[in-house]
Design an enzyme around this catalytic site. Structure first.
Site, PDB file in Angstrom:
ATOM      1  N   PHE A   1     -18.614  35.833  21.857  1.00  0.00           N
ATOM      2  CA  PHE A   1     -19.969  35.366  21.581  1.00  0.00           C
ATOM      3  C   PHE A   1     -19.938  34.594  20.280  1.00  0.00           C
ATOM      4  O   PHE A   1     -19.793  35.176  19.201  1.00  0.00           O
ATOM      5  CB  PHE A   1     -20.891  36.582  21.482  1.00  0.00           C
ATOM      6  CG  PHE A   1     -22.356  36.286  21.328  1.00  0.00           C
ATOM      7  CD1 PHE A   1     -23.168  36.131  22.441  1.00  0.00           C
ATOM      8  CD2 PHE A   1     -22.943  36.217  20.065  1.00  0.00           C
ATOM      9  CE1 PHE A   1     -24.532  35.906  22.306  1.00  0.00           C
ATOM     10  CE2 PHE A   1     -24.305  35.986  19.918  1.00  0.00           C
ATOM     11  CZ  PHE A   1     -25.105  35.836  21.040  1.00  0.00           C
ATOM     12  N   GLY A   2     -20.036  33.267  20.356  1.00  0.00           N
ATOM     13  CA  GLY A   2     -19.879  32.421  19.181  1.00  0.00           C
ATOM     14  C   GLY A   2     -21.200  31.950  18.601  1.00  0.00           C
ATOM     15  O   GLY A   2     -21.743  30.930  19.043  1.00  0.00           O
TER      16      GLY A   2
ATOM     17  N   PHE B   1     -30.710  35.714  19.644  1.00  0.00           N
ATOM     18  CA  PHE B   1     -31.316  36.866  18.993  1.00  0.00           C
ATOM     19  C   PHE B   1     -31.558  38.012  19.973  1.00  0.00           C
ATOM     20  O   PHE B   1     -31.456  39.183  19.612  1.00  0.00           O
ATOM     21  CB  PHE B   1     -32.633  36.471  18.322  1.00  0.00           C
ATOM     22  CG  PHE B   1     -32.458  35.776  16.991  1.00  0.00           C
ATOM     23  CD1 PHE B   1     -31.211  35.650  16.399  1.00  0.00           C
ATOM     24  CD2 PHE B   1     -33.547  35.231  16.327  1.00  0.00           C
ATOM     25  CE1 PHE B   1     -31.038  35.012  15.186  1.00  0.00           C
ATOM     26  CE2 PHE B   1     -33.405  34.588  15.109  1.00  0.00           C
ATOM     27  CZ  PHE B   1     -32.154  34.480  14.537  1.00  0.00           C
ATOM     28  N   SER B   2     -31.895  37.676  21.216  1.00  0.00           N
ATOM     29  CA  SER B   2     -32.115  38.739  22.201  1.00  0.00           C
ATOM     30  C   SER B   2     -30.829  39.519  22.441  1.00  0.00           C
ATOM     31  O   SER B   2     -30.863  40.735  22.685  1.00  0.00           O
ATOM     32  CB  SER B   2     -32.623  38.134  23.517  1.00  0.00           C
ATOM     33  OG  SER B   2     -31.605  37.384  24.170  1.00  0.00           O
TER      34      SER B   2
ATOM     35  N   LEU C   1     -28.331  39.758  20.111  1.00  0.00           N
ATOM     36  CA  LEU C   1     -28.064  40.480  18.868  1.00  0.00           C
ATOM     37  C   LEU C   1     -28.826  41.799  18.825  1.00  0.00           C
ATOM     38  O   LEU C   1     -28.314  42.812  18.343  1.00  0.00           O
ATOM     39  CB  LEU C   1     -28.447  39.623  17.661  1.00  0.00           C
ATOM     40  CG  LEU C   1     -27.574  38.399  17.369  1.00  0.00           C
ATOM     41  CD1 LEU C   1     -28.105  37.657  16.152  1.00  0.00           C
ATOM     42  CD2 LEU C   1     -26.125  38.795  17.155  1.00  0.00           C
ATOM     43  N   ASN C   2     -30.051  41.800  19.331  1.00  0.00           N
ATOM     44  CA  ASN C   2     -30.819  43.045  19.340  1.00  0.00           C
ATOM     45  C   ASN C   2     -30.184  44.091  20.240  1.00  0.00           C
ATOM     46  O   ASN C   2     -30.256  45.296  19.957  1.00  0.00           O
ATOM     47  CB  ASN C   2     -32.259  42.778  19.755  1.00  0.00           C
ATOM     48  CG  ASN C   2     -33.118  42.273  18.607  1.00  0.00           C
ATOM     49  OD1 ASN C   2     -32.860  42.602  17.451  1.00  0.00           O
ATOM     50  ND2 ASN C   2     -34.116  41.471  18.907  1.00  0.00           N
TER      51      ASN C   2
ATOM     52  N   GLU D   1     -24.351  41.699  12.778  1.00  0.00           N
ATOM     53  CA  GLU D   1     -25.630  41.877  13.475  1.00  0.00           C
ATOM     54  C   GLU D   1     -26.777  42.123  12.491  1.00  0.00           C
ATOM     55  O   GLU D   1     -27.708  42.877  12.754  1.00  0.00           O
ATOM     56  CB  GLU D   1     -25.600  43.024  14.505  1.00  0.00           C
ATOM     57  CG  GLU D   1     -24.301  43.263  15.229  1.00  0.00           C
ATOM     58  CD  GLU D   1     -23.799  42.074  16.024  1.00  0.00           C
ATOM     59  OE1 GLU D   1     -24.362  40.981  15.889  1.00  0.00           O
ATOM     60  OE2 GLU D   1     -22.823  42.239  16.759  1.00  0.00           O
TER      61      GLU D   1
ATOM     62  N   THR E   1     -27.205  41.987   8.001  1.00  0.00           N
ATOM     63  CA  THR E   1     -26.837  42.787   6.833  1.00  0.00           C
ATOM     64  C   THR E   1     -27.968  43.736   6.445  1.00  0.00           C
ATOM     65  O   THR E   1     -29.099  43.631   6.924  1.00  0.00           O
ATOM     66  CB  THR E   1     -26.539  41.869   5.638  1.00  0.00           C
ATOM     67  OG1 THR E   1     -27.747  41.157   5.315  1.00  0.00           O
ATOM     68  CG2 THR E   1     -25.429  40.877   5.957  1.00  0.00           C
TER      69      THR E   1
ATOM     70  N   PHE F   1     -37.669  35.644   3.056  1.00  0.00           N
ATOM     71  CA  PHE F   1     -36.301  35.221   3.321  1.00  0.00           C
ATOM     72  C   PHE F   1     -35.899  34.021   2.481  1.00  0.00           C
ATOM     73  O   PHE F   1     -34.711  33.767   2.281  1.00  0.00           O
ATOM     74  CB  PHE F   1     -36.137  34.879   4.817  1.00  0.00           C
ATOM     75  CG  PHE F   1     -36.169  36.094   5.707  1.00  0.00           C
ATOM     76  CD1 PHE F   1     -34.991  36.783   5.993  1.00  0.00           C
ATOM     77  CD2 PHE F   1     -37.348  36.552   6.235  1.00  0.00           C
ATOM     78  CE1 PHE F   1     -34.998  37.901   6.810  1.00  0.00           C
ATOM     79  CE2 PHE F   1     -37.377  37.682   7.056  1.00  0.00           C
ATOM     80  CZ  PHE F   1     -36.196  38.352   7.349  1.00  0.00           C
TER      81      PHE F   1
END
Length: 389
Positions: free
Chosen positions: A134-135, A241-242, A244-245, A368, A370, A388
């Site tokens: 997964f890049g 992002f989906s 990563l969650n 995923e 910090t 942010f």
């Protein structure tokens, strides 16, 4: 010793699991005890990932286990979490393989791929016959994927990809890479067979953490792909992002596995190691350390169970995943370090697991999202103020 360790479940958390969930836990626990723990010392020391274990995990139904259809096991979120916890009690690197394969690469195809892409890749990936990566992360874009520099440009009826990715698990042994790239239409995902001309994956070495795992640099130099390589349903950063969650969710459980194994190692050692004519466990300072570790493991496991039940009910929010990822990684690494102190000088050797777990968790708490990123996600949630930038 079995009775003493059983006494560590002071909140009777096992009672929150169904019989089927406990059977799965015991199956994975036996696999870890027989296949991983006898070998992890050498794997870690030699910086070696046992590629053959992929098919073994596939046979146990551990790859893409929370996905349904296309040869995937279709287990619950809680069952996936239980498996992650047991695997990370063996080593974070082996749990990370399951996460990269299932929660990232397979999830991307399952969520956003075409029917042809799903049928082509998912059954073989579930069996461990095809390995994916997964890049997303880049050399200059870790916590800020919106600054992605990798591009995909239309060329006739296909695409040309150029750019670089960094810290990509499994890339040098994968057969297919999910690559996220900036296009004129926003960020899109592409399935890149790793044998494609212009695709190069180079393992990052040497490492002080996650040594029984593979992380790579990827170079994309004029990589040409057909239109059919694009994940058709993924548009924008919502796509990666989906996924990563999904991976962050597994970490909530996995970190507690590393913590539990470190605690159990320290407890066993403290009962056997005699100093000043009695076991270390007989001293108040040792008992305080063990109690503090146990409290956080029980609370962190309870948090994981609750998060899993919310996920299975379809009501889990991303901010709730941040709660679990931030808390359980932070507490787990503190537990592993404290466990090492009970082991004294012996604890710096690979004969004992806590320092290896602590070193691995330096990576787990970084990827995923910090600690800082999840802190700001929660800060924005409670104040309504994004901080942010």
């Amino acid at each position: 010793m079995t009775t003493i360790l059983a006494n560590s479940d002071v909140l009777a958390l096992d009672g929150l699991f169904s019989a089927e969930e406990l059977r799965l836990r015991d199956t994975v626990r036996v696999f870890v005890r027989e296949r991983i723990k006898p070998n992890i010392k050498k794997w870690y020391e030699d910086a070696y990932f046992p590629v053959e274990i992929a098919r073994e995990m596939g046979a146990l139904g551990l790859l893409g286990m929370h996905l349904k259809g296309y040869g995937c096991p279709g287990r619950s979120a809680v069952e996936y979490g239980i498996a992650a916890m047991e695997l990370e009690a063996g080593d974070s690197g082996l749990r990370t393989f399951v996460s990269v394969q299932g929660s990232l690469a397979m999830s991307a195809i399952h969520k956003w791929g075409s029917e042809e892409q799903k049928t082509t890749y998912l059954p073989g990936m579930a069996r461990g016959e095809i390995i994916g990566c997964f890049g997303l992360t880049e050399p200059t874009a870790g916590s800020d994927p919106s600054s992605m520099a990798t591009t995909a440009v239309r060329d006739g009826d296909g695409w040309v990809l150029n750019g670089a990715k960094r810290w990509i698990g499994l890339a040098s042994i994968a057969q297919v890479a999910v690559i996220w790239a900036a296009t004129e239409d926003g960020v899109r995902g592409f399935l890149v067979p790793t044998g494609t001309r212009g695709f190069t994956a180079t393992p990052i070495e040497p490492k002080l953490s996650m040594r029984a795992s593979i992380q790579c640099d990827i170079e994309l130099d004029e990589v040409r792909l057909p239109e059919s390589a694009m994940l058709p349903a993924a548009r924008g950063l919502r796509g990666p992002f989906s996924c990563l969650n999904e991976a962050r969710y597994g970490i909530i459980w996995g970190a507690m596995g590393a913590a539990r194994d470190s605690y159990e190692e320290a407890l066993k050692y403290s009962l056997e190691r005699v100093q000043f004519d009695k076991p270390l466990a007989g001293y108040q300072l040792t008992q305080e350390k063990l109690v503090n570790m146990l409290l956080e493991i029980q609370k962190g496991t309870l948090l994981a169970i609750h998060t899993g039940r919310l996920k299975d009910a379809g009501v889990l929010e991303p901010v709730q995943i941040s709660v679990g990822k931030l808390n359980n990684c932070r507490e787990a690494i503190a537990i592993c370090r404290e466990a090492r102190t009970i082991l004294g000088g012996n604890g710096i050797t690979l004969d004992y697991s806590p320092l290896r777990h602590a070193n691995n968790l330096e990576s787990v708490r970084t990827y995923e999202g910090t600690d800082e990123v999840h802190t700001l996600i929660l800060g924005q949630h409670i104040t309504g103020q994004p901080a942010f930038r």
